[in-house]
Scaffold this motif. Sequence first.
Motif, short mmCIF file in Angstrom:
data_model
loop_
_atom_site.label_atom_id
_atom_site.label_comp_id
_atom_site.label_asym_id
_atom_site.label_seq_id
_atom_site.Cartn_x
_atom_site.Cartn_y
_atom_site.Cartn_z
N PHE A 45 0.87 -1.18 0.00
CA PHE A 45 0.00 0.00 0.00
C PHE A 45 0.90 1.22 0.00
N GLU A 46 1.19 1.76 -1.18
CA GLU A 46 2.24 2.75 -1.34
C GLU A 46 1.78 4.19 -1.14
N ASP A 47 0.48 4.42 -0.98
CA ASP A 47 -0.03 5.78 -0.81
C ASP A 47 0.18 6.25 0.63
N VAL A 48 1.22 7.08 0.84
CA VAL A 48 1.55 7.53 2.19
C VAL A 48 0.47 8.46 2.76
N TYR A 49 -0.38 9.01 1.89
CA TYR A 49 -1.44 9.90 2.37
C TYR A 49 -2.44 9.16 3.25
N THR A 50 -2.39 7.84 3.19
CA THR A 50 -3.25 7.04 4.06
C THR A 50 -2.92 7.27 5.52
N LEU A 51 -1.70 7.73 5.79
CA LEU A 51 -1.28 7.98 7.17
C LEU A 51 -1.77 9.32 7.71
N ILE A 52 -2.38 10.13 6.86
CA ILE A 52 -2.86 11.44 7.32
C ILE A 52 -3.81 11.32 8.51
N PRO A 53 -4.83 10.42 8.48
CA PRO A 53 -5.71 10.28 9.65
C PRO A 53 -4.93 9.92 10.92
N TYR A 107 -10.03 6.93 2.47
CA TYR A 107 -8.89 6.06 2.26
C TYR A 107 -9.24 4.59 2.43
N ARG A 108 -10.24 4.31 3.25
CA ARG A 108 -10.70 2.93 3.39
C ARG A 108 -11.26 2.41 2.06
N ALA A 109 -11.95 3.30 1.32
CA ALA A 109 -12.50 2.90 0.03
C ALA A 109 -11.40 2.69 -1.02
N LYS A 110 -10.24 3.34 -0.81
CA LYS A 110 -9.14 3.23 -1.78
C LYS A 110 -8.24 2.04 -1.53
N VAL A 111 -8.36 1.40 -0.38
CA VAL A 111 -7.44 0.34 0.01
C VAL A 111 -7.39 -0.77 -1.03
N GLU A 112 -8.55 -1.27 -1.44
CA GLU A 112 -8.58 -2.42 -2.34
C GLU A 112 -7.90 -2.12 -3.66
N ASP A 113 -8.15 -0.97 -4.23
CA ASP A 113 -7.52 -0.61 -5.50
C ASP A 113 -6.01 -0.48 -5.35
N GLU A 114 -5.57 0.11 -4.23
CA GLU A 114 -4.14 0.27 -3.99
C GLU A 114 -3.43 -1.07 -3.89
N VAL A 115 -4.02 -1.98 -3.12
CA VAL A 115 -3.41 -3.30 -2.95
C VAL A 115 -3.41 -4.07 -4.26
N ALA A 199 -6.78 -10.65 -0.50
CA ALA A 199 -8.03 -10.35 0.21
C ALA A 199 -7.78 -10.11 1.69
N LEU A 200 -6.83 -10.83 2.29
CA LEU A 200 -6.57 -10.69 3.72
C LEU A 200 -5.83 -9.39 4.03
N VAL A 201 -4.93 -8.97 3.13
CA VAL A 201 -4.24 -7.69 3.32
C VAL A 201 -5.25 -6.54 3.24
N VAL A 202 -6.16 -6.60 2.25
CA VAL A 202 -7.20 -5.58 2.12
C VAL A 202 -8.06 -5.54 3.38
N LYS A 203 -8.44 -6.73 3.87
CA LYS A 203 -9.27 -6.80 5.08
C LYS A 203 -8.56 -6.20 6.29
N LYS A 204 -7.28 -6.51 6.43
CA LYS A 204 -6.50 -6.00 7.56
C LYS A 204 -6.39 -4.48 7.52
N LEU A 205 -6.08 -3.93 6.35
CA LEU A 205 -5.94 -2.48 6.22
C LEU A 205 -7.26 -1.76 6.44
N LYS A 206 -8.36 -2.36 5.99
CA LYS A 206 -9.68 -1.77 6.22
C LYS A 206 -10.04 -1.79 7.70
N GLU A 207 -9.64 -2.86 8.40
CA GLU A 207 -9.88 -2.94 9.84
C GLU A 207 -9.13 -1.83 10.58
#
Length: 253
Positions: A45-53, A107-115, A199-207
Amino acid sequence: MGQCGITSSKTVLVFLNLIFWAAAGILCYVGAYVFITYDDYDHFFEDVYTLIPAVIIIAVGALLFIIGLIGCCATIRESRCGLATFVIILLLVFMTEVAVVVLGYIYRAKVEDEVNDSIKEVYDKYNGTNSDAPSRAIDYVQRQLQCCGIHNYSDWKDTRWFQESKNNSAPISCCKPNIGSCTGSLTRPEDLFQEGCEALVVKKLKEIMMYVIWTALTFAAIQMLGMLCACVVLCRRTRDTAYELLITGGTYA
């Protein structure tokens, strides 16, 4: 009745300020947890903007400690200026936490596309050595999430590492922990994790994003109660010359 309501509001406000101090620690912990977890999954997950929250929530946690101190002093001393400052800062923090919730959902909605965009590239870079960062990341994720390959263990057949090693096997990190004799051989698929990692990486990041969202929502609700109590005390303090002191029980002349 009015005086009883004021005393109750001040008591609740002092209690809420103590909660704000505890909340400061919790928010900083949640933010740090996001940073640590992101470090484990950053190759996927290379989008560092995800860390903004997470950055915002740590800043809010630090600010809440100061808010709790201001709120306690203003409530005990019954300072109009202090209470007004307390309400304004709380309102700003409340708006910030609403922004955290919105960003978290975005960013939660973007997780799956990023992964989906990055995971194939990460697996292609795998070389099986511990000194290689993508290899360490894949081995860690496969052991931690108990998965193998992108969609399943057969995905390893399409990787450069598999074609170069020519040993007809997946990495040892694909092996189930209760099978000591596992070598990763694809001729014994029952020894390997069956579920793919994507699928598990996406699930973990969404959690992780949901942890941030629910934490921000919870403390935003507490801050709303704090603002309400402070406004009640402030309005009565401004209008009532016989205002009851919380500590001494005396009155103003």
